[in-house]
Structures are given as C-alpha cells and as structure tokens.
Design an enzyme around this catalytic site. Structure first.
Site, PDB file in Angstrom:
ATOM      1  N   SER A 109       0.676  53.685  24.729  1.00 28.28           N
ATOM      2  CA  SER A 109       1.634  52.776  25.375  1.00 28.28           C
ATOM      3  C   SER A 109       3.048  53.002  24.841  1.00 28.28           C
ATOM      4  O   SER A 109       3.240  53.461  23.716  1.00 28.28           O
ATOM      5  CB  SER A 109       1.235  51.318  25.129  1.00 28.28           C
TER       6      SER A 109
HETATM    7  N1  SAH Z   1      -3.886  50.753  22.868  1.00 28.17           N
HETATM    8  C1  SAH Z   1      -3.790  52.144  23.242  1.00 28.17           C
HETATM    9  C2  SAH Z   1      -3.390  52.286  24.693  1.00 28.17           C
HETATM   10  C3  SAH Z   1      -4.358  53.145  25.409  1.00 28.17           C
HETATM   11  S1  SAH Z   1      -4.266  53.194  27.159  1.00 28.17           S
HETATM   12  C4  SAH Z   1      -2.865  52.924  22.328  1.00 28.17           C
HETATM   13  O1  SAH Z   1      -2.180  52.296  21.497  1.00 28.17           O
HETATM   14  O2  SAH Z   1      -2.840  54.140  22.406  1.00 28.17           O
HETATM   15  C5  SAH Z   1      -5.603  52.125  27.610  1.00 28.17           C
HETATM   16  C6  SAH Z   1      -6.959  52.469  27.069  1.00 28.17           C
HETATM   17  O3  SAH Z   1      -7.880  51.512  27.600  1.00 28.17           O
HETATM   18  C7  SAH Z   1      -7.499  53.837  27.478  1.00 28.17           C
HETATM   19  O4  SAH Z   1      -7.856  54.562  26.325  1.00 28.17           O
HETATM   20  C8  SAH Z   1      -8.724  53.520  28.340  1.00 28.17           C
HETATM   21  O5  SAH Z   1      -9.778  54.451  28.220  1.00 28.17           O
HETATM   22  C9  SAH Z   1      -9.120  52.149  27.804  1.00 28.17           C
HETATM   23  N2  SAH Z   1      -9.940  51.329  28.694  1.00 28.17           N
HETATM   24  C10 SAH Z   1      -9.861  51.205  30.058  1.00 28.17           C
HETATM   25  N3  SAH Z   1     -10.783  50.338  30.500  1.00 28.17           N
HETATM   26  C11 SAH Z   1     -11.468  49.889  29.415  1.00 28.17           C
HETATM   27  C12 SAH Z   1     -12.547  48.970  29.229  1.00 28.17           C
HETATM   28  N4  SAH Z   1     -13.154  48.330  30.251  1.00 28.17           N
HETATM   29  N5  SAH Z   1     -12.990  48.759  27.968  1.00 28.17           N
HETATM   30  C13 SAH Z   1     -12.427  49.405  26.904  1.00 28.17           C
HETATM   31  N6  SAH Z   1     -11.413  50.269  27.028  1.00 28.17           N
HETATM   32  C14 SAH Z   1     -10.926  50.514  28.264  1.00 28.17           C
END
Ligand code: SAH
Length: 213
Positions: A64
């Site tokens: 993000s």
């Molecule tokens: N917090 C992360 C942002 C990652 S983007 C960081 O700091 O890098 C969002 C993430 O949510 C992705 O890795 C995606 O695979 C995950 N995601 C999407 N749907 C999800 C779900 N139902 N349960 C857990 N993770 C999920």
C-alpha cells in the site's frame, strides 16, 4: 540488507510528505521513520521505496501507499500493547508498522505464495507478529477475538459481519468499502449491539477476495 544514510534521509523526507498530507499521529510517523521500506520491495526497486506510492509485489498484489498505511493506522486509534488483526498481510509492511508501534499483531493472508514469503521474511528482519495465518480474512480470527482494532488492507465489496463481531467494545474496524473505488470507513463498537460509522474519503485497493488460494 543495508539501510544507509541515503535511505534514512529519503525516509525522513517521506515522513515530512506524510505530515504535509495531514498525518499527525507521532507514533505512526516514528514507525514509518524507523522501518526500511526498501527491504519490503524487490531489490531492483529500491528507488521507489520512499515515494508516496503503492507498488507491485509478488502474486499481482501491492504494497500500500505510505500515506494509506499511515492514515489507516492513525484511524485505528490504538495504544501500545493493543491486540490488532490485519486482513491482507501482503509484503508485511503494514504489519511491521503495527509491530514497531508495540502492538500485538495477528495477520491473515489468502495467497499462499505471499504468505510463505512474508512468513519467512518478517522474523528475519526482526518484526514478529503474534501470529501469521494463511486463510480467508472474511472470516476474521474467531479463536483469538476480540480485538482492539481490525484493519482491512484490501477493498471489501461489503462489510463482513464476522469482523464487526470480533471487535472489543471501544474497538475500531478500519475498512475500505466498495468495488472499483473504496470509501475508507471506520466502525467503532459502542456496545454489544451498537456501532458508530464514519467515512474518510476515497481510496483504491486491490480487491478482498473470498477463500484462500
Ligand atoms: N498490508 C499489505 C497490503 C497488501 S495488498 C502490505 O502492507 O503490503 C492486500 C493483500 O490482501 C494482498 O496480499 C491480498 O492477497 C490480500 N487479500 C485479499 N483478499 C484477502 C482475504 N480474503 N483474506 C486475506 N488476505 C486477502
């Protein structure tokens, strides 16, 4: 992995940018100043680590934007030692910010490739969440509930009831809600049955997907 004066200088500038954009929580700013964000990106992309932008990581996902991480963390209104659930571990950067701030962090990721990568990586650089779980964040983590805060880092088409039910009274759920564009939404639990809802502007996240993969 190195963290040079140049990196530290770039980080300081990023923190100034975040302050200019309206982030005021000192603990959040301190954590961002402390964590080498370039470690969370593939080495070729170090130059992108300290601009205020989202960036691609493995498995078609993104780390993000720093402003978004800061804003969501600020909106959780946590105090040191609080128990927090993060949905969407991704690169582990948001998780590291919460750990750096002294929180007990539980984090869930649905992409196995990312889960395995970040599960190895975070302890290696000294950031240890309480639990990293491979699973579906829509269900939350009932076995470790209730939480002082829950942060969803992917765009949710609707607000999962399970997440609301796993908040302590006084706790907050910070969740971007919407399909193509999301509204950053905060639910504060006022009592067993009452929630106060507030909205904080538009964001764009990768989608929160059902089930694990
Ligand atoms: N917090 C992360 C942002 C990652 S983007 C960081 O700091 O890098 C969002 C993430 O949510 C992705 O890795 C995606 O695979 C995950 N995601 C999407 N749907 C999800 C779900 N139902 N349960 C857990 N993770 C999920």
């Amino acid at each position: 992995m190195n963290d040079t004066f140049t990196h530290k200088g770039m980080r300081k500038k990023l923190v100034n940018t975040l302050q200019r954009k309206g982030i005021t929580d000192e603990e959040v700013l301190k954590a961002i100043n402390a964590i080498p964000r370039h470690w969370f990106m593939d080495s070729g992309f170090v130059d992108h680590a300290y601009v205020d932008k989202a960036f691609p990581i493995a498995a078609d996902q993104t780390i993000s934007q720093p402003y978004t991480v800061a804003r969501q963390t600020e909106l959780l209104e946590l105090k040191k030692g609080d128990k927090v659930l993060e949905i969407g571990t991704g690169s582990g950067y948001q998780c590291a910010v919460l750990v750096e701030m002294g929180m007990q962090v539980y984090t869930i990721e649905r992409q196995n490739e990312l889960f395995k990568k970040t599960n190895r990586f975070l302890p290696k650089i000294g950031y240890r969440p309480k639990k990293m779980i491979f699973g579906d964040g829509y269900k939350g983590l009932p076995e470790f509930a209730p939480f002082d805060g829950i942060i969803v880092t992917a765009g949710a088409p609707y607000v999962p009831k399970e997440l609301l039910s796993q908040l302590k009274v006084g706790g907050r759920l910070v969740i971007p809600v919407g399909e193509n564009v999301q509204i950053m939404t905060v639910f504060k639990r006022k009592s067993e049955t009452e929630f106060e809802k507030k909205e904080y502007g538009e964001y764009r996240f990768v989608p929160l997907l059902e089930d694990k993969n």
